[in-house]
Design a protein around this motif. Structure first.
Motif, mmCIF file in Angstrom:
data_model
loop_
_atom_site.group_PDB
_atom_site.id
_atom_site.type_symbol
_atom_site.label_atom_id
_atom_site.label_comp_id
_atom_site.label_asym_id
_atom_site.label_seq_id
_atom_site.Cartn_x
_atom_site.Cartn_y
_atom_site.Cartn_z
ATOM 1 N N LEU A 12 18.240 -31.349 -30.874
ATOM 2 C CA LEU A 12 18.853 -31.245 -30.829
ATOM 3 C C LEU A 12 17.462 -30.400 -29.676
ATOM 4 C CD1 LEU A 12 20.622 -28.255 -32.976
ATOM 5 C CD2 LEU A 12 21.698 -28.794 -30.430
ATOM 6 N N GLU A 13 16.256 -30.832 -30.156
ATOM 7 C CA GLU A 13 15.427 -30.570 -29.498
ATOM 8 C C GLU A 13 14.922 -31.486 -28.573
ATOM 9 O OE1 GLU A 13 12.403 -29.763 -33.560
ATOM 10 O OE2 GLU A 13 12.723 -31.864 -33.184
ATOM 11 N N HIS A 14 15.339 -33.303 -28.478
ATOM 12 C CA HIS A 14 15.601 -33.679 -27.131
ATOM 13 C C HIS A 14 16.679 -32.825 -26.016
ATOM 14 C CE1 HIS A 14 16.128 -37.272 -25.212
ATOM 15 N NE2 HIS A 14 16.773 -37.702 -24.872
ATOM 16 N N VAL A 15 17.522 -32.084 -26.613
ATOM 17 C CA VAL A 15 18.583 -31.624 -25.867
ATOM 18 C C VAL A 15 17.861 -30.609 -25.009
ATOM 19 C CG1 VAL A 15 20.937 -31.163 -24.884
ATOM 20 C CG2 VAL A 15 20.461 -33.289 -26.505
ATOM 21 N N LEU A 16 17.709 -29.463 -25.549
ATOM 22 C CA LEU A 16 17.519 -28.688 -25.510
ATOM 23 C C LEU A 16 16.131 -28.545 -24.517
ATOM 24 C CD1 LEU A 16 18.417 -26.197 -28.165
ATOM 25 C CD2 LEU A 16 19.376 -26.557 -25.885
ATOM 26 N N ALA A 17 15.425 -29.602 -24.064
ATOM 27 C CA ALA A 17 14.301 -29.923 -23.121
ATOM 28 C C ALA A 17 15.210 -30.554 -22.278
ATOM 29 C CB ALA A 17 13.420 -30.849 -23.841
ATOM 30 N N ASP A 59 24.494 -27.304 -16.483
ATOM 31 C CA ASP A 59 24.807 -28.854 -17.135
ATOM 32 C C ASP A 59 26.510 -28.698 -17.758
ATOM 33 O OD1 ASP A 59 22.792 -29.952 -17.206
ATOM 34 O OD2 ASP A 59 22.051 -29.530 -18.668
ATOM 35 N N HIS A 60 27.145 -30.016 -17.333
ATOM 36 C CA HIS A 60 28.669 -29.442 -17.730
ATOM 37 C C HIS A 60 29.019 -29.336 -18.829
ATOM 38 C CE1 HIS A 60 27.539 -33.709 -18.653
ATOM 39 N NE2 HIS A 60 28.418 -34.165 -19.670
ATOM 40 N N ILE A 61 28.159 -29.536 -19.749
ATOM 41 C CA ILE A 61 28.391 -29.029 -21.640
ATOM 42 C C ILE A 61 28.178 -27.962 -20.940
ATOM 43 C CG2 ILE A 61 28.299 -29.155 -23.334
ATOM 44 C CD1 ILE A 61 27.585 -31.699 -22.952
ATOM 45 N N PRO A 62 28.667 -26.328 -21.798
ATOM 46 C CA PRO A 62 28.523 -24.777 -21.142
ATOM 47 C C PRO A 62 27.688 -24.596 -22.033
ATOM 48 C CG PRO A 62 30.322 -25.215 -22.589
ATOM 49 C CD PRO A 62 30.171 -26.546 -21.955
ATOM 50 N N LEU A 63 26.599 -23.442 -22.247
ATOM 51 C CA LEU A 63 25.507 -23.268 -23.769
ATOM 52 C C LEU A 63 26.036 -22.693 -24.387
ATOM 53 C CD1 LEU A 63 22.988 -21.807 -21.152
ATOM 54 C CD2 LEU A 63 23.018 -24.029 -22.199
ATOM 55 N N SER A 64 27.220 -22.627 -24.666
ATOM 56 C CA SER A 64 27.789 -21.690 -25.774
ATOM 57 C C SER A 64 28.223 -22.975 -26.446
ATOM 58 C CB SER A 64 29.069 -20.961 -24.931
ATOM 59 O OG SER A 64 30.303 -22.324 -24.564
ATOM 60 N N ALA A 98 14.193 -21.327 -27.653
ATOM 61 C CA ALA A 98 14.169 -22.412 -25.687
ATOM 62 C C ALA A 98 15.196 -21.990 -25.477
ATOM 63 C CB ALA A 98 14.152 -23.869 -25.686
ATOM 64 N N LEU A 99 16.869 -21.770 -26.109
ATOM 65 C CA LEU A 99 18.273 -22.008 -25.946
ATOM 66 C C LEU A 99 18.210 -20.168 -25.184
ATOM 67 C CD1 LEU A 99 21.135 -22.420 -25.079
ATOM 68 C CD2 LEU A 99 21.449 -22.486 -27.935
ATOM 69 N N SER A 100 18.091 -19.118 -26.605
ATOM 70 C CA SER A 100 17.661 -17.584 -25.349
ATOM 71 C C SER A 100 17.232 -17.421 -23.861
ATOM 72 C CB SER A 100 16.978 -17.142 -26.621
ATOM 73 O OG SER A 100 18.055 -16.698 -27.685
ATOM 74 N N ALA A 101 16.339 -18.527 -24.062
ATOM 75 C CA ALA A 101 15.351 -18.295 -22.436
ATOM 76 C C ALA A 101 16.119 -18.932 -21.501
ATOM 77 C CB ALA A 101 14.621 -19.301 -22.905
ATOM 78 N N LEU A 102 16.744 -20.213 -22.043
ATOM 79 C CA LEU A 102 18.833 -20.168 -20.777
ATOM 80 C C LEU A 102 19.022 -19.914 -20.995
ATOM 81 C CD1 LEU A 102 18.653 -24.613 -21.862
ATOM 82 C CD2 LEU A 102 17.693 -23.027 -19.711
ATOM 83 N N GLU A 103 19.529 -19.369 -21.294
ATOM 84 C CA GLU A 103 20.579 -17.876 -21.652
ATOM 85 C C GLU A 103 20.843 -16.921 -20.690
ATOM 86 O OE1 GLU A 103 23.275 -18.779 -26.104
ATOM 87 O OE2 GLU A 103 21.964 -18.066 -26.147
#
Length: 67
Positions: A13-18, A24-29, A57-62
């Protein structure tokens, strides 16, 4: 989730979320579910800290409208 699985999930997750964006094609959900799962499984302080950083990090994207 055992310790090794949790560490692997955190690493992934650290790798991907960076590298992802809200378009992206995979939704943030999907990533939200993964982050929530590792957050719930985290037991030791270092794992909890890593999970909190992933959540932030994910909250910032959302919040940028990609959710």
């Amino acid at each position: 989730m055992n310790h090794h699985q949790l560490e692997s999930a955190l690493d992934h997750l650290e790798h991907v979320l960076a590298r992802i964006s809200g378009t992206d094609h995979i939704p943030l959900s999907y990533w939200r579910k993964r982050v929530d799962d590792v957050s719930a499984a985290a037991r030791i302080p270092t794992q909890k800290n890593r999970a909190r950083r992933l959540d932030a990090a994910l909250s910032a994207l959302e919040s940028r409208g990609g959710a």
